[in-house]
Design a protein around this motif. Sequence first.
Motif, mmCIF file in Angstrom:
data_model
loop_
_atom_site.group_PDB
_atom_site.id
_atom_site.type_symbol
_atom_site.label_atom_id
_atom_site.label_comp_id
_atom_site.label_asym_id
_atom_site.label_seq_id
_atom_site.Cartn_x
_atom_site.Cartn_y
_atom_site.Cartn_z
ATOM 1 N N TYR A 122 -62.146 -20.772 -15.857
ATOM 2 C CA TYR A 122 -63.430 -21.272 -15.339
ATOM 3 C C TYR A 122 -64.433 -20.144 -15.166
ATOM 4 C CZ TYR A 122 -66.851 -23.084 -12.058
ATOM 5 O OH TYR A 122 -68.019 -23.420 -11.443
ATOM 6 N N ARG A 134 -65.806 -27.125 -15.435
ATOM 7 C CA ARG A 134 -65.531 -27.977 -14.274
ATOM 8 C C ARG A 134 -66.086 -29.382 -14.485
ATOM 9 N NH1 ARG A 134 -63.490 -25.465 -8.926
ATOM 10 N NH2 ARG A 134 -61.909 -24.391 -10.099
ATOM 11 N N ARG A 162 -64.556 -32.698 -16.127
ATOM 12 C CA ARG A 162 -63.251 -33.199 -16.605
ATOM 13 C C ARG A 162 -63.267 -33.580 -18.081
ATOM 14 N NH1 ARG A 162 -59.156 -34.423 -13.260
ATOM 15 N NH2 ARG A 162 -58.223 -35.976 -14.596
ATOM 16 N N PRO A 195 -54.151 -23.368 -13.251
ATOM 17 C CA PRO A 195 -54.762 -24.527 -12.586
ATOM 18 C C PRO A 195 -55.261 -24.249 -11.172
ATOM 19 C CG PRO A 195 -52.598 -25.040 -13.493
ATOM 20 C CD PRO A 195 -52.722 -23.562 -13.508
ATOM 21 N N GLY A 250 -57.492 -22.099 -10.537
ATOM 22 C CA GLY A 250 -58.928 -21.929 -10.726
ATOM 23 C C GLY A 250 -59.494 -20.652 -10.143
ATOM 24 N N ARG A 289 -54.123 -25.075 -4.513
ATOM 25 C CA ARG A 289 -53.952 -26.407 -5.109
ATOM 26 C C ARG A 289 -54.069 -26.320 -6.638
ATOM 27 N NH1 ARG A 289 -56.700 -31.384 -6.526
ATOM 28 N NH2 ARG A 289 -58.545 -30.177 -7.055
ATOM 29 N N SER A 293 -55.214 -27.868 -9.913
ATOM 30 C CA SER A 293 -56.088 -28.908 -10.458
ATOM 31 C C SER A 293 -55.279 -29.712 -11.488
ATOM 32 C CB SER A 293 -57.292 -28.242 -11.113
ATOM 33 O OG SER A 293 -58.003 -29.187 -11.834
ATOM 34 N N THR A 346 -51.753 -35.893 -10.507
ATOM 35 C CA THR A 346 -51.680 -35.055 -9.297
ATOM 36 C C THR A 346 -50.228 -34.795 -8.895
ATOM 37 O OG1 THR A 346 -52.025 -37.100 -8.071
ATOM 38 C CG2 THR A 346 -53.920 -35.634 -8.271
ATOM 39 N N THR A 370 -58.420 -24.370 -2.118
ATOM 40 C CA THR A 370 -59.047 -24.370 -3.439
ATOM 41 C C THR A 370 -59.912 -23.131 -3.636
ATOM 42 O OG1 THR A 370 -60.987 -25.488 -2.594
ATOM 43 C CG2 THR A 370 -59.204 -26.894 -3.408
#
Length: 531
Positions: A358, A378, A380, A401, A403, A413, A415, A484, A506
């Motif tokens: 990213y 970012r 989807r 993931p 980020g 977390r 993604s 998820t 995050t």
Amino acid sequence: MAKKMLPAAANELLSALLHTGTTAPGRPPRAARSSPSVVHRCAPPAARLAGAGTTLVVDVDGALLLSRRSLFFAYFMLVALEAGSFLRGLALLLLYPAIALLGAFCGLRVGTFRAGRAVLPRWLLEDVAAEALEAARRAGDPARVVWASAMPRVMVEPFLREYLQVPAAAAVAAREMKTVWGFYTGLMDYCAATSSVLTKNAAAGGGVDDVVGFSAGGSMAEFLRSPLASICKELYVASPEEQSKWRRLPRRDYPNPLVFHDGRLAFLPTPLGAVVMFMWLPLGAVLSVARLAVAMALPYRYATALLAATGKSWRLRGALPLDSCGASGQLYACNHRTLIDPVYVSIALDRQVRAVSYSLSRVSDMLSPIGRTVHLARDRARDGAAMARLLGRGDSVVVCPEGTTCREPYLLRFSPLFAELGGERGVVPVALAVENSMFYGTTASGWKGVDPFYYLSNPRMCYTVEFLGRVDTATVGEGKAASTDVANRVQRLIAAALGYECTMLTRKDRYLMLVGNDGAVAAPPPRRQVR
Ligand SMILES: O=P(O)(O)OC[C@H](O)CO
């Protein structure tokens, strides 16, 4: 002996400088100077602090911190280097303690000063004595604990409030820094918290409040020089024997876990450490360029051997994933430690991979030995299509993931987008661990363009790569499993392999905490997404 006395004398001088200050015009009344009438040679017992009207004054520098002021130099050096520059750090090294405050703070912009929140807590937490914290927690009312420090408020308060969970109602008695036009001057202002405690005490007749002081061993004399000591009825001073048995607060007992921190230094710059670092810097700069040239010019098998000889090594834990030699269109999901992560996945597989990311600086992108990174936006639909296109044409794709990078033993977390793209081949989780000896190759608030050079200028560093068992993602495509759930499963597998802890934090949480923004970067132009 002389060696021991030198830092002690320097810290005495610094402490005297920090505590100096007579009542200036307009300042609130200062209580008449007197010593506490009773001094006990132990930490305060719970029974003494249980009273609702009892105030406990904790000597943060002398009792709470195990190093007892001997690390003051290192803390000021962290401010000078992380909020300032190497030049400022060098000036501080040469002129400490005479210009500790001036050298570390003078000219720093107040609005962007984040070292107290983003850099120092990591090191201060490592210095907390578990027994002293426990003793301070015995106070009947946490709001009636005064946390006294000779360090400037901006250095010590974020650590106390955010990591030791000192409530807002409790006072932090530390000095304010004077500012001019939004810049620190490096001069101390009168401490508002000390002032309010003294005013309250004076208004109450100077003896109505039951104020108990808590200091330790060799720090008592310095604590007695602070204005707050004069309003203590009793002083509890842990004896040197008692203090020598205190242990560092284990990470698992941190009242608030330390997940994020910033700054370039991966070591605490004690006087000796700072000297070594300044001597290493020129060599490190040359070495980083040489290592980069080797990594970019030679095939992995020669480059890794040559780089290992310079202290830059890696190791594979476990086996390579099955059919890794022939696997095309394979998705690898790894935890994110530095921008070099995909390079080590590529080295371990001994094949070219495509990294999707990213946020990556233009400089890092140009210097990547695995070619251009695919920039995510970012979005989807857009990101999913870009990754699917890469996988569809047979590329090995490495995604992180989380980020954003995390330095501590936590996973942010995951993604879930990657779990929707693994298809029939599934996803191969990759657990990565990295050890740096001197510099961090990541930054939240600094210039990311020099990340590779910081990383490559470490005297020693080692990456560990471990491929875990393939995780089935076909069920996501069939609608039988939520992406998820699969993403969380991959996160848990990697955490278990590394012995890390999973969190739901995050990229936004990291940037809000360390920089004060949400970490968003400008979306790349569509044509740069996939080549
Ligand atoms: O730690 P960050 O936020 O700079 O993120 C790192 C990017 O993903 C580049 O690898």
